[in-house]
Write an enzyme that holds these catalytic residues in place. Structure first.
Site, PDB file in Angstrom:
ATOM      1  N   HIS A 151      -2.787   7.867   6.560  1.00  0.00           N
ATOM      2  CA  HIS A 151      -1.789   8.755   5.939  1.00  0.00           C
ATOM      3  C   HIS A 151      -2.442  10.021   5.385  1.00  0.00           C
ATOM      4  CE1 HIS A 151       2.056   6.687   6.068  1.00  0.00           C
ATOM      5  NE2 HIS A 151       1.527   5.561   5.653  1.00  0.00           N
ATOM      6  N   GLN A 181       3.030  10.069   0.884  1.00  0.00           N
ATOM      7  CA  GLN A 181       4.334   9.395   1.018  1.00  0.00           C
ATOM      8  C   GLN A 181       5.263   9.693  -0.162  1.00  0.00           C
ATOM      9  OE1 GLN A 181       2.400   5.405   2.018  1.00  0.00           O
ATOM     10  NE2 GLN A 181       4.257   5.342   3.258  1.00  0.00           N
ATOM     11  N   CYS A 213       5.723   0.252   7.529  1.00  0.00           N
ATOM     12  CA  CYS A 213       5.339   1.416   6.741  1.00  0.00           C
ATOM     13  C   CYS A 213       6.553   1.821   5.928  1.00  0.00           C
ATOM     14  CB  CYS A 213       4.888   2.556   7.654  1.00  0.00           C
ATOM     15  SG  CYS A 213       4.451   4.055   6.750  1.00  0.00           S
ATOM     16  N   LEU A 214       6.355   2.071   4.653  1.00  0.00           N
ATOM     17  CA  LEU A 214       7.482   2.428   3.788  1.00  0.00           C
ATOM     18  C   LEU A 214       8.137   3.748   4.209  1.00  0.00           C
ATOM     19  CD1 LEU A 214       5.940   1.416   0.334  1.00  0.00           C
ATOM     20  CD2 LEU A 214       7.614   0.145   1.690  1.00  0.00           C
ATOM     21  N   GLY A 223       0.850  -1.186   0.000  1.00  0.00           N
ATOM     22  CA  GLY A 223       0.000   0.000   0.000  1.00  0.00           C
ATOM     23  C   GLY A 223       0.880   1.228   0.000  1.00  0.00           C
ATOM     24  N   HIS A 266      -4.664   1.752   7.392  1.00  0.00           N
ATOM     25  CA  HIS A 266      -3.301   2.300   7.485  1.00  0.00           C
ATOM     26  C   HIS A 266      -3.098   3.396   6.426  1.00  0.00           C
ATOM     27  CE1 HIS A 266       1.232   1.729   7.937  1.00  0.00           C
ATOM     28  NE2 HIS A 266       1.129   2.445   6.837  1.00  0.00           N
ATOM     29  N   GLU A 267      -3.485   3.093   5.189  1.00  0.00           N
ATOM     30  CA  GLU A 267      -3.287   4.076   4.112  1.00  0.00           C
ATOM     31  C   GLU A 267      -4.182   5.292   4.307  1.00  0.00           C
ATOM     32  OE1 GLU A 267      -0.699   3.616   2.554  1.00  0.00           O
ATOM     33  OE2 GLU A 267      -0.447   1.498   3.002  1.00  0.00           O
TER      34      GLU A 267
HETATM   35 ZN    ZN Z   1       2.432   3.747   5.862  1.00  0.00          ZN
END
Ligand code: ZN
Length: 160
Positions: free
Chosen positions: A137, A48, A91-92, A43, A133-134
């Site tokens: 953001h 991000q 998380c990236l 995701g 989660h996304e």
């Molecule tokens: Zn994330």
């Protein structure tokens, strides 16, 4: 099509509330999918990659060999189940940190796709958790924000 740089905490763009998408985001969404697959992740939210728009992409099956890319434009969470599950989340934007977050196991979302069609669906299991989660953001919320102050200090220490 391009792989974009992924912002890392504590970049302030990751803690900004994003604005609704109004124009055509097809090129951005394509780049976000490329970036997600290259990362590799399941995701990725627009902030991000520095685009402060209410847009995220996910594909919860590709690591098992089936590509099902999904693009969520201006998503809304309509309902969350009372049933919660706590699992490890990466998380990236927080490389190296795995945090445990309690999430609803089912989530009803409404969103627009890249062609402008409206969708409404109840997601469950990993898809529900990934979408929450996304979605976080888009409101400038990271997994760190779900932790107790003590756990957050430990997680931040691992990132610095
Ligand atoms: Zn994330």
């Amino acid at each position: 099509m391009a792989v974009l740089p992924i912002l890392r905490w504590p970049d302030p763009r990751l803690t900004t509330v994003c604005t609704p998408v109004r124009g055509d985001v097809r090129a951005l969404a394509a780049d976000m999918l490329d970036t997600m697959y290259a990362a590799p992740g399941r995701g990725l939210a627009a902030p991000q990659v520095g685009a402060l728009l209410r847009l995220f992409v996910m594909d919860v099956t590709w690591k098992e060999g089936i590509r099902t890319p999904q693009v969520f434009v201006n998503p809304e969470i309509l309902w969350l189940s009372d049933t919660r599950a706590t699992g490890p989340e990466g998380c990236l934007s927080l490389p190296g940190a795995t945090t445990y977050v309690a999430r609803a196991t089912e989530a009803r979302l409404r969103w627009t796709d890249l062609e402008g069609a409206l969708h409404e669906e109840t997601l469950s299991g990993f898809a529900a958790i990934c979408a929450q989660h996304e979605y976080d953001h888009l409101d400038g919320i990271l997994t760190l924000d779900h932790l107790s102050p003590a756990d957050r200090a430990i997680a931040e220490g691992a990132l610095l």
